[in-house]
Scaffold this motif. Structure first.
Motif, PDB file in Angstrom:
ATOM      1  N   GLN A 122       0.814  -1.220   0.000  1.00  0.00           N
ATOM      2  CA  GLN A 122       0.000   0.000   0.000  1.00  0.00           C
ATOM      3  C   GLN A 122       0.848   1.270   0.000  1.00  0.00           C
ATOM      4  OE1 GLN A 122      -2.149  -1.461   3.631  1.00  0.00           O
ATOM      5  NE2 GLN A 122      -3.893  -0.408   2.696  1.00  0.00           N
ATOM      6  N   LEU A 123       2.131   1.125   0.327  1.00  0.00           N
ATOM      7  CA  LEU A 123       2.951   2.304   0.590  1.00  0.00           C
ATOM      8  C   LEU A 123       3.415   2.999  -0.688  1.00  0.00           C
ATOM      9  CD1 LEU A 123       5.154   0.792   3.446  1.00  0.00           C
ATOM     10  CD2 LEU A 123       2.897   1.848   3.613  1.00  0.00           C
ATOM     11  N   THR A 124       3.732   4.287  -0.518  1.00  0.00           N
ATOM     12  CA  THR A 124       4.184   5.077  -1.657  1.00  0.00           C
ATOM     13  C   THR A 124       5.667   4.869  -1.936  1.00  0.00           C
ATOM     14  OG1 THR A 124       2.552   6.732  -1.189  1.00  0.00           O
ATOM     15  CG2 THR A 124       4.378   7.405  -2.568  1.00  0.00           C
ATOM     16  N   VAL A 140     -11.421  -0.418   1.063  1.00  0.00           N
ATOM     17  CA  VAL A 140     -10.719  -0.416   2.350  1.00  0.00           C
ATOM     18  C   VAL A 140      -9.211  -0.364   2.105  1.00  0.00           C
ATOM     19  CG1 VAL A 140     -10.261  -1.766   4.437  1.00  0.00           C
ATOM     20  CG2 VAL A 140     -12.583  -1.636   3.506  1.00  0.00           C
ATOM     21  N   TYR A 141      -8.805  -1.073   1.066  1.00  0.00           N
ATOM     22  CA  TYR A 141      -7.376  -1.103   0.730  1.00  0.00           C
ATOM     23  C   TYR A 141      -6.878   0.321   0.466  1.00  0.00           C
ATOM     24  CZ  TYR A 141      -3.082  -2.477  -1.704  1.00  0.00           C
ATOM     25  OH  TYR A 141      -1.770  -2.631  -2.089  1.00  0.00           O
ATOM     26  N   ASP A 142      -7.726   1.134  -0.160  1.00  0.00           N
ATOM     27  CA  ASP A 142      -7.353   2.516  -0.461  1.00  0.00           C
ATOM     28  C   ASP A 142      -7.726   3.460   0.677  1.00  0.00           C
ATOM     29  OD1 ASP A 142      -6.093   2.108  -2.845  1.00  0.00           O
ATOM     30  OD2 ASP A 142      -7.918   2.294  -4.047  1.00  0.00           O
ATOM     31  N   GLY A 143      -7.911   2.935   1.841  1.00  0.00           N
ATOM     32  CA  GLY A 143      -8.216   3.779   2.999  1.00  0.00           C
ATOM     33  C   GLY A 143      -9.567   4.467   2.867  1.00  0.00           C
ATOM     34  N   ASN A 144     -10.484   3.832   2.159  1.00  0.00           N
ATOM     35  CA  ASN A 144     -11.821   4.387   1.913  1.00  0.00           C
ATOM     36  C   ASN A 144     -11.775   5.728   1.176  1.00  0.00           C
ATOM     37  OD1 ASN A 144     -13.152   2.236   3.123  1.00  0.00           O
ATOM     38  ND2 ASN A 144     -13.048   3.159   5.157  1.00  0.00           N
ATOM     39  N   LEU A 145     -10.671   5.968   0.500  1.00  0.00           N
ATOM     40  CA  LEU A 145     -10.561   7.224  -0.252  1.00  0.00           C
ATOM     41  C   LEU A 145     -10.968   7.032  -1.708  1.00  0.00           C
ATOM     42  CD1 LEU A 145      -7.140   8.459   1.179  1.00  0.00           C
ATOM     43  CD2 LEU A 145      -9.409   9.307   1.777  1.00  0.00           C
ATOM     44  N   GLY A 191      -1.881   7.829   8.519  1.00  0.00           N
ATOM     45  CA  GLY A 191      -0.657   7.637   7.762  1.00  0.00           C
ATOM     46  C   GLY A 191      -0.872   6.750   6.546  1.00  0.00           C
ATOM     47  N   LEU A 192      -1.590   5.643   6.760  1.00  0.00           N
ATOM     48  CA  LEU A 192      -1.799   4.716   5.642  1.00  0.00           C
ATOM     49  C   LEU A 192      -2.673   5.339   4.562  1.00  0.00           C
ATOM     50  CD1 LEU A 192      -2.290   1.027   6.892  1.00  0.00           C
ATOM     51  CD2 LEU A 192      -0.524   1.907   5.348  1.00  0.00           C
ATOM     52  N   GLN A 193      -3.653   6.132   4.982  1.00  0.00           N
ATOM     53  CA  GLN A 193      -4.496   6.813   3.983  1.00  0.00           C
ATOM     54  C   GLN A 193      -3.645   7.743   3.119  1.00  0.00           C
ATOM     55  OE1 GLN A 193      -7.539   8.423   6.705  1.00  0.00           O
ATOM     56  NE2 GLN A 193      -9.060   7.372   5.434  1.00  0.00           N
ATOM     57  N   PHE A 194      -2.725   8.429   3.794  1.00  0.00           N
ATOM     58  CA  PHE A 194      -1.868   9.355   3.052  1.00  0.00           C
ATOM     59  C   PHE A 194      -0.978   8.604   2.066  1.00  0.00           C
ATOM     60  CE2 PHE A 194       1.784  12.281   2.530  1.00  0.00           C
ATOM     61  CZ  PHE A 194       1.101  13.405   2.100  1.00  0.00           C
ATOM     62  N   GLU A 195      -0.542   7.393   2.483  1.00  0.00           N
ATOM     63  CA  GLU A 195       0.251   6.565   1.567  1.00  0.00           C
ATOM     64  C   GLU A 195      -0.559   6.261   0.308  1.00  0.00           C
ATOM     65  OE1 GLU A 195       3.421   5.610   1.932  1.00  0.00           O
ATOM     66  OE2 GLU A 195       3.741   6.234   4.022  1.00  0.00           O
TER      67      GLU A 195
END
Lengths: 134, 390, 650
Positions: free
Chosen positions: C180-182, C258-263, C352-356
Motif C-alpha cells: 500500500q505504501l508510496t 478499504v485497501y485505499d483507505g476508503n478514499l 498515515g496509511l491513507q496518506f500513503e
C-alpha cells in the motif's frame, strides 16, 4: 527464632521474577525458601499443609498473573486450591494469614521483593506457628 | 518374637486352616486375581518374607467381608492394620488420596492447643452446650465439607446440623465441642499409631471433661474407632457409645419422637464399620421402618454381606474401587428406590464420587440420590422446625 | 548413591556475601554426598572439568551445583552430565545467587539460607530419577500465516532451502501493508517495485499459497501439526480464471475500497491492486447485486473462461506441517477515539496509511495530491506524531516506524511540491537505523518544519482547512498552524483476529496485545509453544528492514526444526498409572493442551497422556484424587522431599 517461609514459585513467572529481583540487587528478608515448580497449578493443598505441619510459619504460593499463565490456566487451579486450603486452615485453627497467594510476573522483580518483604513482616506480627514445636 | 509374630498371635492367624473362603469372598481378590488375603497370612506365618513390605497390605479395604466368613474368626483387618503400622515404622509411606491431604490435616490436628473454628455450621436455631449428658461427636464433617466442596449435592454439614436438630427435638442439648479433633480412624488404618494416640488422648480428655454419659456419632468410622480402637488402648470408657441410629431407635421406642408420613422408597447401604465391624444392622432399619409410608427395599447384598464402598482411610480409591462403587450404585438403582441411605459420611463421599465422574456405563444405570441417614431422620420428624437437610 | 555438590563463587557475586567454604563443608555432611567442592567460576571450563573428573573418579551419579539461577546454567551442567555418560536429570541447581547473595546483605543469614537451599537441592536430587528424552518424527514442511513482507520473506527462505511451504493469506492477495505504501525510507524505493520479485514466490515450486483463507484449527504438536485451513469462497473458480480483469471492469457496483483507505472505490468483484498475487478476483457477496438483489450476472456473462461460480462454498483443506510461522502483521490504529483530533469528523484529517494511498501512483487519485473534502490541492500540511502511541490512555508503547515514515512523507512533499509548507509535530524523532538519521537531516535541510510538541487540538475551519494547536516545547510558545491537511501517525496495533489465532495456536500475547516471544533478547522469533515462530509486526511494531531480518530469523528457527526428520523432547511429562487410575476425568478437565484422553480399558476408564502434547505443567497431578497421575521430575515425593528439607535445621 526467625520465621521460616516456604515459597512455591512457578518456573516462568514468579521464579523468573525472583531472579530479576536478584539481578536488580533488590533486597528482601532471607526468610524465604523457594521451591520451584513448573506451574503454580502443580501446587497441591497437601504441600501447603505439609510445610505448615513441619513448622513453616508461612507458605506463599506464587504464579503468573491470571490470564498470563505460561500453561494458559494453571494459576486458576492454584487459585481454587489455595482458596480451599485457606478455608480448611481457618477451620483447623491455623491462622489463614499464614497462607498467601500472589501473582508475580517475570518482569516484576521489584514486586517479588516487596511481596516477600511484606509477607515476612506480616508473619512476624503473628505468634510463632502453633506447629513450630512439633 | 517380631512385631509380625505378635500380630499373628493377636489376631489368631495360627488358627487359619487355609480354607480359602476369604479369598473367594474378598472384593479385591474378585477384581484382581493377584490379590489373596490368605496368602499374606500364610507368608507371614511361614516367615518367608517381611510381609509388611508387601504392597498388597495397602490394597485391602479392611471391609471384613473375609472375617465375616472365616470359620476360625481370624481377624484379617486387624492383621492388616498391624502390618501397616509395621510398614510405616520401616519408612514406607502409603499413597493416600488427595496427595495425603487428609492424613496431613489429621496429623496437624494432633497438635495440642490449636484454636479451631469448626463450629461454623451451628446455626442460631440449634442448641448446643459445653457440658451435658450427651456428647455429639461430629468427626471431620467440617473439614470434609471444605475438601469436598466441589462435590455436587454433598451436604456434610447438614448431617451435623440434622443431628443437633434431632437431639433438640427430643429435648436434649448436646455437647458439641470446638476442641474436638479427628478420631484418628484414617491415621490408625494407615499405620500412624503415634498421631492416632495423640488424637485419642485429646478426644478422651475432652469427653471426660464434658461430663457426658453418652457419646453419639453420626459417622460409622468414628464410632468404630471409639468402640474398638480407643478402648483397646485406653481401656473401657465410662460412657456409652452410640450410633445416631441406635440413639434414635431408642427415642422412637420411648415415644420421644414421631415421624411425619411420607411416601418414599429407600434402600439402605450398610457401611463396613457400622455393620461387620460393630454389628449394628437393625437400628437404622428400625428407624426407617418407623417412618410411616417409607418403604425400605433391601439390596441383594445386605447386612453381613453388604458391599463395601470401595475406599477406607483414603487408601484404595482406584479403578477397582470405582468398579465396586458403580456395581453398588447399580444395585441400588435396581431396587427401584427413590434414594440410597447410608450411615457413614465417607461411604457417601466415595459413592457420590463414582456417580459424579466419567463412567464406563450409562449414567442412569448408576445414578440415584444418596442421603445420609441422619438427614433423612431429621427431615422426617414430626412438627416444624428448621430443616438442614436441603 | 554418589552425590557431588559444587559451590560456585561466581567471582565475588556469591563468595562476596556467602561463605562458600562453610557451605561446601556443610554440603559434605549431607546424606549421600561423597564430594563437595567450591570454585571461582563453576561454569568455566576448569570448573566443569572438576565435575567431569569427580564423575569419573568418584563415580558420581548425581550432581548439585549451587550457583546462579537454573535459567542461566542448568543446561550447561546437564550437558556435562550427559557428556560423561550420566543422566542429565540426576542434576539439580541451588540458586544461591539471584535468590540469595544478590538479595541479602547479612553474610550469616545468606550463608544460613545457602545451607538450606543446598540441602533442598540435595534432597531433591536424591529422589530424582533418570529420564530419557522422547523422540518424535518431524514433518519437513512449514506453514506461514500471513503474506505480507514478513511472511513472504520467511516463505522464500524456507522454500529456497528446499522445504515445502504453505502460505496462508487472509486477503485475496499477498503483499500486505507494504504494497500500500508510496515510497520507503531511507532509500525512497517504490515498494511495489522491490516487492514484486518477492511476490513472484507464487511461482516457486515449493510454495503453495492459500489466499482469501484463514486458519480454522491447528492440532498436533511440534514437528507434527495438522492445520485446517478455510478457503473462503471467492465465487471465482481459481483453476479457470486467467486474471484478465474483464469482470472487474464491467461490474456495475462500486464500493468504498478499504485497501485505499476508503478514499477511492472498487468494484464488487475485485482484486486488491493491479499486481495482485494471485491475480484472481474475489466477489464481495455483501455488495454484489446477484446476492443483494438476486440479479445482475454481468461478471458471469463477460467472463471468457466461465470462472464465475455464485454457488461456490467455503472449502476446508488440511495440511501437515512441522513448523508454523506467524507473520500476521499489524492493524493501523483508528484515531477517531481521540476526539481532539477530529478524525472522522474532519475529512482532511487522514491516517498515515491513507496518506500513503493518496500519494500512491496506483492509489485512488493515481498519485495526484487532492484533499478528500473538495479535491483541491493541499499546500499546507501538518503531520502529528504518536497518535495512539506513547500514551497510557491508548497504547503505552512506541510504534517505532511512524517517525521515519512521517519524515519520508514530509520530505517527499517538499521534494515534489517545493511550494508546500510542511509541519511535523513530534514528541521525539526516533531515527535509529542505518541511514535514518541522515535521512532525517536531509528532510530538515529540505525545509520540513519540525516542531517539538504533541498537538493538543485540531480545529475545523469553515473552508475545511484545519487549525493545529500545539506548544512548541522548545520555545514555550503555543503555535497555531492553519493547514489544508493533517496526517496522523497512528499506532501499529495487533491485528483484530490475533486473539483468535492466539487461542488456535496456544501461544501467548504480551500486555500490548502483540504475540509474545519466548525471550525478548535471546529467543525473539520463538514462542513458548514449541514449533511456532513469529515474524514481523505480529510480534511488535518494526519497519520493513527489521521485519525482513526478523522473518529471516523465524525462517531460520523453523528450518532448524524441520531440517531434522526426528527430534527429541523434554521428558518432563505426566503419566497415569493405569492400575490405579479410576478414569474420573478431572485431569482431562484441567489440561489446557488436550494432552489427556479418557479411554476405555477392559471395561473401565483410564486417563491416557500424550507425552508429546503434555507441557509438563503438572496441573493434572494436582487434580488427580488418588495419586494415579504423576509428573516426571516433579513427583509428590520429590516436592515433599524439598519441603521437608526446607524445614530441617542445619
Amino acid at each position: 527464632m526467625e520465621p521460616k517461609i516456604v515459597a512455591f514459585c512457578c518456573k516462568w513467572c514468579s521464579s523468573a521474577g525472583a531472579d530479576l529481583a536478584g539481578t536488580s540487587r533488590m533486597k528482601y528478608p532471607p526468610n524465604i525458601r523457594i521451591i520451584r515448580v513448573m506451574c503454580s497449578g502443580r501446587i497441591e493443598p497437601s504441600y501447603i499443609l505439609r510445610a505448615l505441619e513441619l513448622g513453616a510459619d508461612g507458605v506463599i504460593v506464587t504464579g503468573c498473573h491470571l490470564g498470563d499463565c505460561h500453561y494458559i490456566a494453571g494459576n486458576e487451579q492454584a487459585l481454587k486450591r489455595v482458596e480451599m486450603t485457606t478455608e480448611l486452615l481457618e477451620t483447623m485453627g491455623i491462622d489463614p494469614r499464614r497462607l498467601r497467594l500472589e501473582w508475580i510476573s517475570a518482569s516484576e522483580g521489584a514486586r517479588f521483593a516487596s511481596v516477600m518483604t511484606d509477607f515476612v513482616e506480616e508473619i512476624k506480627k503473628l505468634e510463632p506457628s502453633p506447629l513450630g514445636g512439633v | 518374637m517380631t512385631a509380625v509374630d505378635d500380630l499373628i498371635r493377636d489376631i489368631g492367624a495360627h488358627y487359619c486352616i487355609e480354607c480359602g473362603k476369604c479369598t473367594t469372598v474378598c472384593p479385591i481378590a474378585n477384581a484382581n486375581p493377584d490379590f489373596a488375603p490368605r496368602l499374606i497370612v500364610v507368608k507371614a506365618m511361614a516367615g518367608i518374607a517381611n510381609v509388611a513390605l508387601e504392597p498388597d497390605i495397602w490394597r485391602c479395604m479392611t471391609c471384613e467381608t473375609c472375617s465375616e466368613m472365616c470359620p476360625y474368626n481370624v481377624l484379617y483387618s486387624e492383621f492388616i492394620k498391624g502390618l501397616r503400622a509395621e510398614a510405616v515404622s520401616t519408612g514406607i509411606v502409603p499413597v493416600c488420596s488427595q496427595h495425603d491431604l487428609m492424613q496431613t490435616m489429621m496429623r496437624m490436628m494432633a497438635t495440642p492447643g490449636l484454636q479451631q473454628n469448626r463450629l461454623g455450621w451451628v446455626t442460631p436455631d440449634l442448641k448446643i452446650a459445653d457440658k451435658g449428658e450427651v456428647f455429639y461427636f461430629t468427626g471431620c464433617l467440617p473439614q470434609m465439607s471444605t475438601i469436598f466442596r466441589d462435590q455436587e449435592d454433598v451436604n456434610l454439614l447438614g448431617i451435623a446440623q440434622s443431628a443437633v436438630a434431632i437431639f433438640n427435638r427430643a429435648g436434649i442439648t448436646p455437647v458439641v465441642s470446638n476442641q474436638e479433633v479427628c478420631c484418628g480412624h484414617d491415621l490408625n488404618w494407615t499405620g500412624d499409631e503415634v498421631n492416632f494416640e495423640k488424637l485419642m488422648r485429646i478426644n478422651l480428655d475432652l469427653i471426660k471433661n464434658s461430663g457426658a454419659a453418652k457419646v453419639v456419632f453420626t459417622c460409622a468410622e468414628c464410632l468404630r474407632t471409639f468402640e474398638i480402637d480407643y478402648q483397646d488402648i485406653a481401656g473401657d470408657l465410662d460412657c456409652e457409645l452410640l450410633h445416631i441410629s441406635e440413639f434414635v431407635d431408642d427415642l422412637v421406642a420411648e415415644g420421644k419422637i414421631t415421624f411425619d408420613g411420607v411416601e418414599e422408597k429407600v434402600t439402605y447401604h450398610d457401611p463396613c464399620r457400622l455393620g461387620r465391624h460393630l454389628g449394628i444392622y437393625d437400628a437404622p432399619r428400625n428407624v426407617i421402618g418407623a417412618i410411616e409410608g417409607m418403604d425400605l427395599i433391601e439390596m441383594e447384598r445386605t447386612r453381613e454381606k453388604s458391599a463395601c464402598c470401595g475406599v477406607s482411610a483414603w487408601l484404595t480409591c482406584d479403578s477397582i474401587a470405582k468398579e465396586m462403587q458403580l456395581a453398588r450404585m447399580v444395585e441400588a438403582v435396581g431396587t427401584g428406590s427413590d434414594k440410597l441411605i447410608t450411615t457413614c459420611p465417607k461411604c457417601q463421599i466415595h459413592l457420590r464420587c463414582a456417580i459424579s465422574e466419567e463412567m464406563p456405563i450409562e449414567r442412569e444405570k448408576a445414578d440415584i440420590p444418596i442421603e445420609d441417614f441422619t438427614i433423612l431422620v431429621a427431615n422426617s420428624i414430626k412438627t416444624g422446625g428448621e430443616s438442614h437437610g436441603k | 548413591m554418589n552425590i557431588g555438590v559444587y559451590v560456585c563463587h561466581c567471582g565475588t557475586n556469591i563468595a562476596g556475601v556467602i561463605d562458600v567454604e562453610k557451605v561446601t563443608e556443610y554440603a559434605a555432611t549431607l546424606d549421600g554426598v561423597v564430594v563437595a567442592r567450591n570454585y571461582k567460576y563453576m561454569c568455566s571450563d576448569p570448573g566443569k572439568e572438576l565435575i567431569r573428573n569427580d564423575i569419573k573418579e568418584k563415580n558420581l551419579d548425581r550432581v548439585v551445583v549451587a550457583a546462579c539461577s537454573p535459567t542461566m546454567h542448568e543446561k550447561t551442567y546437564r550437558d556435562v552430565m550427559e557428556e560423561m555418560g550420566g543422566n542429565p536429570f540426576l542434576f539439580e541447581m541451588a540458586n544461591i545467587r539471584e535468590q540469595d547473595s544478590w538479595v541479602h546483605t547479612d553474610k550469616d543469614e545468606a550463608t544460613e539460607k545457602a545451607y538450606d537451599l543446598v540441602r533442598m537441592a540435595v534432597a531433591k536430587v536424591r529422589k530424582n530419577e533418570p529420564l530419557e528424552r522422547i523422540e518424535i518424527p518431524v514433518t519437513q514442511r512449514a506453514l506461514v500465516i500471513g503474506g505480507g513482507v514478513a511472511g513472504m520473506e520467511a516463505s522464500l527462505d524456507l522454500a529456497e532451502q528446499g522445504y515445502e511451504v504453505i502460505l496462508v493469506e487472509k486477503e485475496q492477495s499477498i503483499g500486505g501493508h507494504m504494497s500500500q505504501l508510496t515510497k520507503t525510507f531511507p532509500t525512497l524505493d517504490c515498494p511495489m517495485c522491490i516487492l514484486a520479485p518477492k511476490m513472484a514466490l507464487h511461482e516457486h515450486k515449493n510454495i503453495t499459497i492459500y489466499s482469501f483463507s484463514e486458519i480454522e484449527e491447528v492440532s498436533g504438536y511440534v514437528g507434527n501439526f495438522e492445520v485446517s485451513i478455510r478457503k473462503k469462497a471467492k465465487s471465482v473458480i481459481e483453476d479457470l480464471c486467467n486474471g484478465c480483469g474483464l469482470c472487474q471492469e464491467k461490474c456495475p457496483t462500486k464500493v468504498l475500497s478499504v485497501y485505499d483507505g476508503n478514499l477511492g472505490m472498487r468494484k464488487a468483484i475485485y482484486t486488491l491492486f493491479p499486481q495482485a498475487v494471485p491475480r484472481i478476483p474475489v466477489l464481495d457477496r455483501e455488495n454484489c447485486l446477484m446476492f443483494t438483489k438476486g440479479k445482475c450476472g454481468v461478471c458471469k456473462k463477460v467472463c471468457p473462461t466461465d470462472a464465475i461460480d455464485y454457488e461456490q462454498q467455503d472449502e476446508i483443506v488440511t495440511e501437515k506441517v512441522g513448523a508454523i510461522i506467524v507473520a500476521t502483521g499489524y492493524a493501523e490504529y483508528d484515531p477517531s477515539e481521540i476526539a481532539e483530533y477530529g478524525y472522522g469528523r474532519y475529512k482532511n484529517v487522514l491516517t498515515g496509511l491513507q496518506f500513503e494511498r493518496l500519494t500512491n501512483a496506483s492509489g485512488p487519485t493515481l498519485g495526484a495530491l487532492k484533499r478528500p473534502s473538495d479535491g483541491a490541492t493541499p499546500k499546507r500540511f501538518a503531520f502529528i506524531q504518536c497518535v495512539g502511541s506513547r500514551d497510557v490512555n491508548t497504547h503505552e508503547y512506541c510504534s517505532k516506524v511512524c517517525c521515519m515514515y512521517t519524515v519520508k512523507n514530509a520530505r517527499l512533499l517538499r521534494d515534489e511540491h517545493p511550494e508546500s509548507e510542511v509541519y511535523v509535530f513530534y514528541t521525539d524523532v526516533r531515527s535509529a537505523g542505518k541511514g535514518y538519521e541522515e535521512f532525517y537531516k536531509i528532510s530538515q535541510e529540505k525545509g520540513v518544519k519540525f516542531v517539538r510538541g504533541r498537538a493538543s487540538e485540531i480545529v475545523g475551519l469553515p473552508d475545511d482547512n484545519l487549525l493545529v494547536r500545539t506548544e512548541d516545547t522548545f520555545t514555550g510558545n503555543v503555535i497555531e498552524a492553519e493547514v489544508d491537511m493533517v496526517i496522523l501517525a497512528c499506532a501499529l496495533l495487533p491485528t483484530e483476529d490475533s486473539a483468535k489465532l492466539r487461542d488456535i495456536l496456544k501461544i501467548s500475547e504480551g500486555t500490548d496485545g502483540f504475540f509474545l516471544e519466548a525471550h525478548p533478547k535471546l529467543r525473539p522469533v520463538d514462542t513458548l509453544t514449541d514449533g511456532v515462530y513469529i515474524a514481523g509486526c505480529a510480534q511488535g511494531p518494526r519497519d520493513i528492514a527489521d521485519t525482513v531480518v526478523h522473518a529471516k530469523g523465524a525462517a531460520s528457527g523453523a528450518s532448524v526444526l524441520i531440517s531434522h526428520t526426528k527430534m527429541s523432547l523434554d521428558p518432563i511429562s505426566a503419566y497415569s498409572d493405569e492400575s490405579v487410575c479410576r478414569g474420573c476425568g478431572e485431569c482431562k478437565l484441567v489440561c489446557q493442551f488436550g494432552a489427556i484422553e479418557i479411554e476405555p480399558l477392559d471395561g473401565r476408564l483410564i486417563a491416557n497422556v500424550n507425552e508429546v502434547l503434555c507441557k509438563g505443567c503438572g496441573a493434572c497431578v494436582g487434580a488427580c484424587c488418588n495419586g494415579a497421575m504423576t509428573i516426571k521430575h516433579f513427583k509428590d515425593e520429590q516436592i515433599n522431599s524439598m519441603i521437608e528439607a526446607a524445614m530441617e535445621v542445619a
